[in-house]
Design an enzyme around this catalytic site. Structure first.
Site, PDB file in Angstrom:
ATOM      1  CG  ASP A 276      -0.222  -0.304   2.504  1.00  0.00           C
ATOM      2  OD1 ASP A 276       0.965   0.056   2.633  1.00  0.00           O
ATOM      3  OD2 ASP A 276      -0.838  -0.897   3.393  1.00  0.00           O
TER       4      ASP A 276
ATOM      5  CG  ASP B  41       0.745   3.987   4.583  1.00  0.00           C
ATOM      6  OD1 ASP B  41      -0.469   3.732   4.555  1.00  0.00           O
ATOM      7  OD2 ASP B  41       1.610   3.152   4.883  1.00  0.00           O
TER       8      ASP B  41
ATOM      9  CG  ASP C 264       9.135   1.671  12.125  1.00  0.00           C
ATOM     10  OD1 ASP C 264       9.294   2.277  11.054  1.00  0.00           O
ATOM     11  OD2 ASP C 264       8.387   0.669  12.218  1.00  0.00           O
TER      12      ASP C 264
END
Ligand code: ATP
Ligand code: MG
Length: 448
Positions: free
Chosen positions: A68, A70, A144
């Site tokens: 996907d 984002d 992260d």
């Protein structure tokens, strides 16, 4: 920049941002889905910043097909809603906008603010309240791994790299941004993400990012069990399920997610069974066949259910149905201390388990009824895995394969039927009531 010092407390060098122009990177607009482009341009035309970020950019740069795309923006969720009619706001604490174009839903997130010492944390360092907006820079350092903090800018098609992610993609490295221990404490799920993303990209986890995982693995207990359920599905119900399971074991994470499975892995036959189940799931995903978390979790916990069933029925095969139900109950209750398995999955799991001893009973009526059981297919696939790992006789699995061909039930030889307990002299039991009596609507249909 004080907040950056929180992130890099040991005076490590704070990376300087880098902008790579379109001519110097391989990502082209043609690789983005049309819905993603519409959202990016819609935001840009309304005067906002808009970037593709995260797995989408990372996977394209690593030469893989992203799951996907984002989108990150400086528009507030309310502002995103005003731009797109098809926008829905989701989430309570940190609101995210979902924008739909046709079948495609794009997730649009407003830049997050910095994590500072004043953030509300629990006693282990986990961030609790998290609802401040920020800038592109604060957003980047909230992510992260360095490879997840790359932003594709729709204004000039450049890539913004705050944390050295481009070099890490070239080197095949998964590296946490900032101080690893602090970042794992903020959100222990990052330990699971490190394993998953490294295996997905065939990257290796950089030394200082890998180092604290073993020690901090017990922090997984602080994570809400429902979130862990989803993370385990992401880790094990994918193409890299077997490698991820091994990674979870290697870093001592599995013991805090699924202690039963962790223990079962020490036994070669159980390990073979679980790995076969994961490999089989991966094959189905590649072949675009359906997969179910119920089957996955049923396989992960089966060695424990099976061992406990044997203990409970103490060799008395007449007790097996009661024993397996009790064992299922116990194993599920223990597993749920770590991971919440929603009822819509735990019910079919129990059925898959409960049907296993029924495969041993191959006399006409019972076998026919089993063939028409709504959960037959999943239970039969499960039996095939048990046979392949040597836990059930291959001949039994073959019999059931043949039984589905539609040309009547195959014969059961004397030795086989003895093995089933079916050939032994039986006391004739009289059927009472209608429970076992087949109604016309229950007539088995061949081949189901
Ligand atoms: P994939 O979609 O392939 O599973 P992903 O990295 O895109 O991988 P998502 O869960 O879609 O994973 O998250 C999108 C992005 O959000 C990540 O790339 C990362 O930048 C950020 N992110 C997600 N989870 C965390 C987390 N626990 N801590 C910090 N940043 C995170
Ligand atoms: Mg993603």
């Amino acid at each position: 920049m004080n907040w950056l010092k929180t992130l890099f407390p040991r005076n490590k060098k704070i990376p300087a941002p880098k902008r790579v122009p379109r001519a110097e990177h391989p990502i082209s607009r043609s690789q983005l889905p049309s819905g993603t482009l519409k959202v990016l341009y819609g935001l840009k035309d309304a005067g906002f910043e808009a970037y593709v970020v995260g797995g989408g950019v990372r996977d394209l740069l690593a030469g893989m097909e992203p799951k996907d795309f984002d989108i990150a923006t400086n528009a507030r969720p309310e502002e995103v809603r005003q731009i797109f009619r098809s926008c829905r706001l989701v989430g309570r604490r940190f609101v995210i906008a979902h924008v739909r174009f046709g079948d495609e839903i794009s997730e649009v997130t407003t830049f997050r603010g910095p994590i500072t010492d004043s953030h509300e944390r629990d006693e282990t360092g986990r961030i609790l309240a998290d609802n401040e907006y920020g800038t592109l820079e604060t957003d980047a350092f909230r992510r992260d791994f360095t490879v997840n903090a790359l932003y594709y800018d729709i204004r000039d098609f450049s890539i913004v790299d705050f944390a050295g992610g481009l070099d890490d993609i070239k080197a095949g490295v998964i590296r946490l941004i900032g101080d690893p221990e602090l970042r794992y404490r903020e959100d222990p799920v990052r330990m699971l993400r490190a394993v998953r993303i490294a295996n997905k990209l065939k990257f290796h986890i950089e030394k200082s990012t890998a180092a604290p995982i073993r020690k901090l693995a017990p922090l997984l207990r602080e994570i809400p069990p429902a979130r862990l359920f989803d993370e385990v599905v992401k880790l094990l119900q994918c193409r890299d399920g077997v490698a991820n399971l091994q990674g979870l074991r290697e870093y001592g994470l599995l013991a805090h997610l699924l202690p039963h499975t962790d223990m079962a892995m020490a036994k070669p036959q159980s390990r073979d069974f679980v790995e076969r189940a994961l490999a089989n799931t991966a094959e189905r995903i590649v072949a675009e066949q359906t997969v179910s978390p119920a089957f996955l979790y049923a396989a992960l916990l089966w060695p424990a259910v099976q061992a406990r069933t044997q203990q409970l029925c103490k060799g008395d095969s007449a007790q097996v149905n009661v024993a397996i139900a009790e064992a299922s109950e116990e194993v599920l209750a223990k597993a749920q201390q770590h991971i919440v398995i929603p009822k819509r999955f735990s019910v079919p799991m129990r059925e898959i388990w409960a049907l296993q001893p029924r495969f041993d009973m191959r006399r006409g009526g019972r076998a026919q009824r089993l063939l028409t059981h709504p959960r037959f297919r999943a239970a039969y696939d499960f039996l095939l895995l048990r046979a392949a790992s040597g836990e059930a006789p291959q001949e039994l699995a073959d019999w059931w394969t043949q039984a589905q061909t539609g040309s009547g039930l195959p014969p059961v030889t004397a030795t086989e039927s003895n093995a089933d307990g079916e050939g032994a002299p039986r006391k004739r039991r009289r059927r009472r009531g209608g429970r076992n009596r087949r109604r016309p609507s229950e007539q088995p249909t061949a081949g189901e």
